[in-house]
Design a protein around this motif. Structure first.
Motif, short mmCIF file in Angstrom:
data_model
loop_
_atom_site.label_atom_id
_atom_site.label_comp_id
_atom_site.label_asym_id
_atom_site.label_seq_id
_atom_site.Cartn_x
_atom_site.Cartn_y
_atom_site.Cartn_z
N UNK A 24 0.83 -1.26 -0.16
CA UNK A 24 0.16 -0.10 -0.21
C UNK A 24 0.92 1.17 -0.01
N UNK A 25 1.98 1.27 0.82
CA UNK A 25 2.95 2.35 0.58
C UNK A 25 3.38 2.53 -0.81
N UNK A 26 3.72 1.53 -1.41
CA UNK A 26 4.12 1.47 -2.73
C UNK A 26 3.19 2.00 -3.76
N UNK A 27 1.96 1.62 -3.44
CA UNK A 27 0.75 2.21 -4.30
C UNK A 27 0.60 3.69 -4.10
N UNK A 87 15.98 7.48 -1.90
CA UNK A 87 14.83 7.23 -0.99
C UNK A 87 13.76 8.17 -1.82
N UNK A 88 12.85 7.56 -2.32
CA UNK A 88 11.79 8.43 -2.95
C UNK A 88 10.56 8.55 -2.21
N UNK A 89 10.28 7.66 -1.33
CA UNK A 89 9.04 7.85 -0.52
C UNK A 89 9.15 6.98 0.72
N UNK A 90 8.31 7.31 1.96
CA UNK A 90 8.64 6.50 3.15
C UNK A 90 7.11 6.21 3.56
N UNK A 91 7.06 5.28 4.26
CA UNK A 91 5.36 4.94 5.02
C UNK A 91 5.84 4.40 5.96
N UNK A 120 10.43 -0.17 9.64
CA UNK A 120 10.58 1.05 8.59
C UNK A 120 10.38 0.42 7.19
N UNK A 121 9.53 1.28 6.35
CA UNK A 121 9.22 0.92 4.98
C UNK A 121 9.66 2.21 4.11
N UNK A 122 10.60 1.90 2.92
CA UNK A 122 10.94 2.92 1.89
C UNK A 122 10.55 2.30 0.66
N UNK A 123 10.37 3.41 -0.29
CA UNK A 123 10.32 2.80 -1.56
C UNK A 123 11.71 3.69 -2.29
N UNK A 124 12.48 3.11 -2.74
CA UNK A 124 13.83 3.32 -3.30
C UNK A 124 14.21 3.07 -4.75
N UNK A 151 24.47 -6.01 -11.83
CA UNK A 151 25.48 -6.50 -12.56
C UNK A 151 24.69 -7.06 -14.11
N UNK A 152 23.54 -7.69 -13.88
CA UNK A 152 22.80 -8.06 -15.28
C UNK A 152 22.29 -7.00 -16.03
N UNK A 153 21.84 -6.06 -15.45
CA UNK A 153 21.31 -4.80 -16.20
C UNK A 153 21.99 -3.58 -16.37
N UNK A 154 23.03 -3.40 -15.57
CA UNK A 154 23.75 -2.15 -15.67
C UNK A 154 22.90 -0.93 -15.72
N UNK A 155 23.04 0.07 -16.34
CA UNK A 155 22.34 1.24 -16.30
C UNK A 155 20.90 1.15 -16.41
N UNK A 156 20.41 0.17 -17.13
CA UNK A 156 18.92 -0.30 -17.53
C UNK A 156 18.24 -0.77 -16.36
N UNK A 157 19.04 -1.01 -15.05
CA UNK A 157 18.34 -1.59 -13.87
C UNK A 157 18.09 -0.24 -12.81
N UNK A 158 18.81 0.77 -13.24
CA UNK A 158 18.49 2.01 -12.51
C UNK A 158 17.02 2.39 -12.76
N UNK A 159 16.77 3.53 -11.60
CA UNK A 159 15.31 4.00 -11.57
C UNK A 159 14.25 3.01 -11.77
N UNK A 160 14.36 1.80 -11.13
CA UNK A 160 13.46 0.93 -10.85
C UNK A 160 12.90 0.92 -9.37
N UNK A 161 12.00 1.68 -8.74
CA UNK A 161 11.48 1.83 -7.59
C UNK A 161 11.14 0.32 -6.77
N UNK A 162 11.60 0.15 -5.83
CA UNK A 162 11.26 -0.82 -5.09
C UNK A 162 11.20 -0.66 -3.51
N UNK A 163 10.64 -1.85 -2.98
CA UNK A 163 10.54 -1.64 -1.27
C UNK A 163 11.56 -2.13 -0.84
N UNK A 164 12.24 -1.52 0.21
CA UNK A 164 13.04 -2.15 1.10
C UNK A 164 12.77 -1.57 2.72
#
Length: 372
Positions: free
Chosen positions: A144-147, A368-372, A352-356, A253-266
């Motif tokens: 829900x935080x991600x949403x 860090x893009x968002x916290x919840x 703690x919950x973050x979107x990064x 390692x697999x995606x290089x720069x293509x793997x950046x700017x992909x927000x995820x929860x941590x």
């Protein structure tokens, strides 16, 4: 101390100098998420070493007895039986939600305390149990935080490329139920049945502004990222991975720069306190890379169990009865458990919950893009 199979049976009496055993369940081989398993085990092992350096459990060494679950619920359930026979005072670990459910069910049936480190699926057990507690925040809270992050960024037409399975199905439901009342639509795409090119075409047809990868890593998540990044029609589409696939080094390692700017929860605070900073340094040395939130979860798991074992002894029933008395300074804040009716287990509700995401200018750095 970490061991392979032992030979003892029931929990031994205190005062005889024998080890106090914790059974650790960790995905260390494929198809398990081995990067997560390696970090989880590093955290568990570091905490055990520090407990023993500080005198152990009332003078007895703490021993970690490790079993590889390989993301297999049946294998994990069998390992629970083995660890109980080996005299484990408690069980710890696991990353995959469907495996953690199998461990929790078997632990409940056999009467052994299980502290789940990393699995987030809300329904960790089918009903209330006194034997199970959990450190990781429940999936509904994190997703829900991600949403909310998606809505705040202006996304209203969202697609999910999803694998089958209880965890991914639960994630789709949480997103849909949170987003729909707020004016957003969720289009579901089968990540296994559609080729990456077909997924790209569907995103264009739907007018999606975000694609969420509710799918395994590296397959099919990595090919999907490559396809979307290479499609000029989708240059403005956000790729997201709420399950945390970009957290680990093999993603970069697999995606290089293509793997950046992909927000995820941590599940880390904005800033680590003294305990967290000390553990982060020690984990980095042990892992040879920056520790993930999963490594901190492993460390905190042993910190909690060691505190209970010191205070209440190695009797399994006494450990399980002590969940409501947990009060431990963990790496990411003060850990206390509350009884939650919706999950049926003792839960650390304040994790703690973050979107990064990984910074496109430096994929080794997280924003860090968002916290919840």
């Amino acid at each position: 101390m970490t061991t392979s199979p032992g030979t003892t049976g029931a929990v031994r009496a205190e005062g005889d100098g024998s080890p106090v055993r914790i059974g650790a369940l960790v995905p260390l081989t494929r198809p398990g998420w081995t990067a997560a398993g390696r970090h989880l085990l590093a955290g568990l092992e570091l905490a055990v070493r520090e407990v023993n350096d500080a005198g152990g459990i009332a003078g007895r060494p703490l021993e970690l007895v490790v079993r590889d679950t390989a993301a297999d619920p049946l294998r994990a359930a069998a390992a629970v039986d083995e660890l109980v026979d080996l005299g484990a005072a408690a069980l710890a670990g696991e990353y995959h939600s469907v495996v953690a459910r199998a461990v929790a069910a078997r632990a409940d049936a056999l009467g052994v305390p299980f502290l789940c480190s990393s699995a987030v699926i809300d329904a960790l057990t089918d009903g209330p149990t006194r034997w199970v507690a959990r450190l990781a925040p429940v999936q509904s809270r994190g997703w829900r935080t991600y949403a909310d992050f998606l809505l705040g960024a202006g996304h209203r037409r969202i697609a999910v490329a999803a694998d089958p399975g209880a965890y991914w199905t639960s994630g789709r439901r949480i997103l849909r139920e949170h987003l729909a009342p707020r004016g957003a639509t969720v289009m579901e795409l089968d990540a296994r049945e559609r080729t990456p090119a077909a997924v790209c075409d569907a995103l264009v047809d739907h007018g999606a502004t975000a694609l969420l990868l509710l799918a395994g890593h590296p397959e099919p998540a990595v090919p999907l990222v490559r396809a979307v990044r290479a499609d000029r029609r989708l240059a403005d589409v956000l790729i997201g991975a709420p399950a945390g696939q970009p957290e680990f080094a093999d993603w970069a390692e697999l995606l290089g720069g293509a793997g950046a700017a992909v927000p995820f929860l941590r599940y880390l605070p904005d800033r680590l306190g003294p305990t967290g900073a000390h553990v982060a340094s020690a984990l980095r040395e042990r892992l040879g890379e920056a520790p993930s939130f999963v490594a901190f979860e492993g460390y905190d798991t042993v910190a909690v169990l060691a505190g209970l074992l010191r205070t209440h002894g190695a009797d399994r029933a006494s450990v399980a009865a002590s969940w409501p008395h947990v009060d431990v300074e963990g790496t990411r804040g003060r850990i206390r458990f509350a009884r939650t009716a919706d999950t049926g287990v003792w839960q650390w509700e304040w994790a703690p919950v973050q979107v990064v995401d990984r910074d496109p200018a430096d994929p080794e750095r997280f924003r860090i893009l968002h916290t919840g």
